[in-house]
Scaffold this active site. Structure first.
Site, PDB file in Angstrom:
ATOM      1  N   ASP A   1      16.874 -24.530 -12.761  1.00 57.34           N
ATOM      2  CA  ASP A   1      16.072 -25.335 -13.729  1.00 57.34           C
ATOM      3  C   ASP A   1      15.420 -26.480 -13.032  1.00 57.34           C
ATOM      4  O   ASP A   1      16.079 -26.910 -12.172  1.00 57.34           O
ATOM      5  CB  ASP A   1      17.129 -25.717 -14.619  1.00 57.34           C
ATOM      6  CG  ASP A   1      16.755 -26.738 -15.757  1.00 57.34           C
ATOM      7  OD1 ASP A   1      15.769 -26.413 -16.469  1.00 57.34           O
ATOM      8  OD2 ASP A   1      16.974 -28.103 -15.606  1.00 57.34           O
TER       9      ASP A   1
ATOM     10  N   GLU B   1      12.215 -22.513 -11.733  1.00 54.46           N
ATOM     11  CA  GLU B   1      11.340 -23.032 -12.642  1.00 54.46           C
ATOM     12  C   GLU B   1      10.393 -24.144 -12.104  1.00 54.46           C
ATOM     13  O   GLU B   1      10.915 -25.110 -11.579  1.00 54.46           O
ATOM     14  CB  GLU B   1      12.096 -23.754 -13.648  1.00 54.46           C
ATOM     15  CG  GLU B   1      10.987 -24.471 -14.852  1.00 54.46           C
ATOM     16  CD  GLU B   1      11.584 -25.622 -15.671  1.00 54.46           C
ATOM     17  OE1 GLU B   1      11.055 -25.764 -16.778  1.00 54.46           O
ATOM     18  OE2 GLU B   1      12.370 -26.133 -15.389  1.00 54.46           O
TER      19      GLU B   1
HETATM   20  C1  GLC Z   1      14.060 -27.623 -17.970  1.00 52.62           C
HETATM   21  C2  GLC Z   1      14.210 -26.828 -19.078  1.00 52.62           C
HETATM   22  C3  GLC Z   1      14.147 -27.694 -20.286  1.00 52.62           C
HETATM   23  C4  GLC Z   1      15.070 -28.890 -20.024  1.00 52.62           C
HETATM   24  C5  GLC Z   1      14.642 -29.631 -18.673  1.00 52.62           C
HETATM   25  C6  GLC Z   1      15.770 -30.495 -18.289  1.00 52.62           C
HETATM   26  O1  GLC Z   1      12.292 -27.994 -18.027  1.00 52.62           O
HETATM   27  O2  GLC Z   1      13.395 -25.838 -19.123  1.00 52.62           O
HETATM   28  O3  GLC Z   1      14.465 -27.088 -21.642  1.00 52.62           O
HETATM   29  O4  GLC Z   1      15.013 -29.967 -21.019  1.00 52.62           O
HETATM   30  O5  GLC Z   1      14.674 -28.512 -17.656  1.00 52.62           O
HETATM   31  O6  GLC Z   1      16.852 -29.983 -17.866  1.00 52.62           O
END
Ligand code: GLC
Length: 543
Positions: free
Chosen positions: A206, A273
């Site tokens: 993440d 991500e």
């Molecule tokens: C990422 C996740 C999102 C979350 C953020 C903070 O972007 O996909 O849903 O709110 O991280 O952890």
């Protein structure tokens, strides 16, 4: 653009990943929130659909202020989702069906309720103090610098007890860990080992680009791009808070940890991500492929839906990929508006055909296979902190997170009709649901299944070469390319516009194997191929 041989390919190169938002998939204990046993009960559906791996958004103990992305214990299961035993059952049952399990790994921040942060904030001298990012107040406003939170407002919160500010890229209840601290790194690696030892097949990392921030705490420059929204993260360019070179060291470290597992390495998967331009995104593969296996490519979500622009995107991405790296494509996730809402139902079919015929691992978002749309969320039902912090800007994520639609009965079979689900079920559930669509041979679900079946039957689509067809050979709103493996070759023609188009097939001959309306299978193609508006066609070419 080149494919690989079947024997050399890895499961995650051949496979298709399906993202589950556990709160919204299936509720087995009638509390209005989905859970692990609910997911286990739907594995036969996923197996029938034909996906190869599930990625679960966070299932760990959490106050749920950011719905699981605020974690208090990385090696346990939130009681709302079940127990570790339920998790083991899910893992075993998934593996029995040849479905891999990928967990969300949230290294950038914990919950403010995590015992580490509780200790860190307890005193300036606590051994955990430097596990997080603390800073003295600056003269004037007190804020150490101009850094902003992704979720709106300053990224610094003052802690009265110790008289310093702490940094949070997201909510104040999500303090960022200090990845320059060796003990943080070791503790976070141990978490990977905990789950790898249990048998999980990989992690989706993440908020990876946020992991390191400038040592000197320099102000971020103003974003001179077009129209940043006032008060939002976009007002500044996150030069000193994201995508720092040191992030690459960390990811290589995580990768080394994974490579000690599995036979022959590369068996366990790391997805990152990363919302980044292509040239910066591909750096995350790492020098000599020592980084993230799949830096998530969200460019199909962010690129305007236009044949030329998508063709350019594919060319640019393919050209930027380092040697031996593996591409990937994503059309939807829990942070973005749903595919069928962004493109409309018929064009969403074309998008599905694109995603499942491109070279690279596809990730599907639960419910997109039904054509689920963004649901209307009445103001009193809003859950997402982003919508609460920045109301009315269209940034809220609840509409894309509503319960999965299984049946035409009340609450769509997600939970009993007597229970109120945590987010309302979308109003179209009576027609958009698994049961009705499974029985309809031309539904969106039938299209996804047909595409997945074809992708598995024909290596050309997963591990074959990708051959682009130049724009001037095609025309207008058509996006066309070929996939080829050994002596099998397929032409894919996608009409991104709503007018009929004709493609001269330059002496290629063959027959249609699939169309987005599932209606022309077997039709012979000679000399030219006619496409309806918003139609996608796959042609098996004669060798
Ligand atoms: C990422 C996740 C999102 C979350 C953020 C903070 O972007 O996909 O849903 O709110 O991280 O952890």
């Amino acid at each position: 653009m080149e494919g690989i041989s079947q024997s050399r390919s890895l499961w995650w190169q051949r496979g298709v990943i399906y993202q589950i938002y556990p709160r919204s998939f299936a509720d087995s204990n009638a509390d209005g929130v989905g859970d692990l046993l609910g997911i286990t009960s739907k594995l036969d559906y996923l197996s029938w659909l034909g996906i190869d791996a599930i990625w679960l958004s966070p299932i760990y103990p959490s106050p749920q202020l950011d719905f699981g992305y605020d974690i208090t214990d990385y090696t346990a299961i939130h009681p709302m989702f079940g127990t570790l035993r339920d998790f083991d059952t899910l893992l075993t049952e998934a593996h029995q069906r040849h479905i891999k399990v990928i967990l969300d790994y949230v290294p950038n921040h914990t919950s403010d309720q995590h015992p580490w942060f509780q200790k860190s904030r307890s005193s300036l001298h606590n051994p955990r103090r430097d596990w997080y990012i603390w800073h003295d107040p600056a003269p004037g406003s007190g804020l150490p610098n101009n850094w902003l939170s992704v979720f709106g407002g300053p990224a610094w919160t003052f802690d009265k007890q110790t008289g310093q500010y702490y940094y949070h890229a997201h909510l104040p209840e999500q303090p960022d860990l200090n990845w320059r601290h060796p003990q943080v790194r070791e503790a976070m690696r141990a978490i990977l080992r905990f789950w790898l030892d249990r048998g999980v097949d990989g992690f989706r990392v993440d908020a990876l680009r946020h992991l390191m921030k400038d040592r000197e705490f320099r102000d971020n420059p103003l974003n001179r791009g077009i129209g940043p929204r006032r008060g939002t993260f976009d007002t500044l360019s996150p030069l000193y808070t994201t995508d720092l070179p040191e992030v690459h060291e960390v990811m290589a470290e995580l990768r080394r940890e994974l490579d000690t597992y599995g036979t022959g390495g590369e068996d366990r998967l790391l997805i990152g991500e990363l919302y980044l331009p292509i040239n910066r995104l591909v750096r995350y593969y790492g020098e000599g492929n020592t980084g993230i296996h799949l830096p998530a490519n969200f460019h199909l979500i962010t690129t305007p839906w236009d044949a030329d622009k998508i063709a350019q995107l594919i060319i640019e991405y393919e050209a930027a990929l380092p040697p031996d790296s593996w591409p990937n494509w994503v059309l939807g996730n829990h942070d973005r508006s749903r595919l069928a809402s962004r493109l409309g139902g018929v064009q969403a079919r074309v998008a599905a055909m694109l995603l499942l015929t491109l070279r690279g691992t596809p990730t599907l978002y639960y419910g997109d296979e039904l054509g689920m749309r963004d649901a209307d969320i009445p103001p009193e039902k809003i859950q997402d902190p982003v919508e609460k912090n920045l109301p009315g800007q269209g940034l809220g994520r609840d509409p894309a997170r509503t319960p999965m639609q299984w049946y035409a009965t009340a609450n769509a079979g997600f939970c009993p009709s007597t229970v109120t689900p945590w987010l309302p079920v979308s109003s179209d559930y009576a027609t958009v649901n698994v049961t009705i669509e499974r029985a309809n041979p031309t539904s969106m679900l039938s299209l996804y299944r047909a595409l997945l079946t074809l992708r598995h039957a024909e290596p050309a689509f997963s591990i074959g070469d990708y051959i682009s067809i130049e724009a001037d050979e095609a025309n207008g709103h058509l996006l066309t390319y070929r996939r080829q493996w050994q002596d099998k070759s397929f032409l894919i023609a996608l009409n991104i516009g709503d007018e009929a188009q004709t493609l001269a097939t330059f002496a290629l001959r063959g027959h249609i194997v699939l169309t987005t309306q599932l209606d022309r299978q077997g039709e012979a193609v000679t000399e030219e191929l006619n496409l309806q508006g918003n139609e996608g066609v796959i042609v098996a070419l004669q060798s």
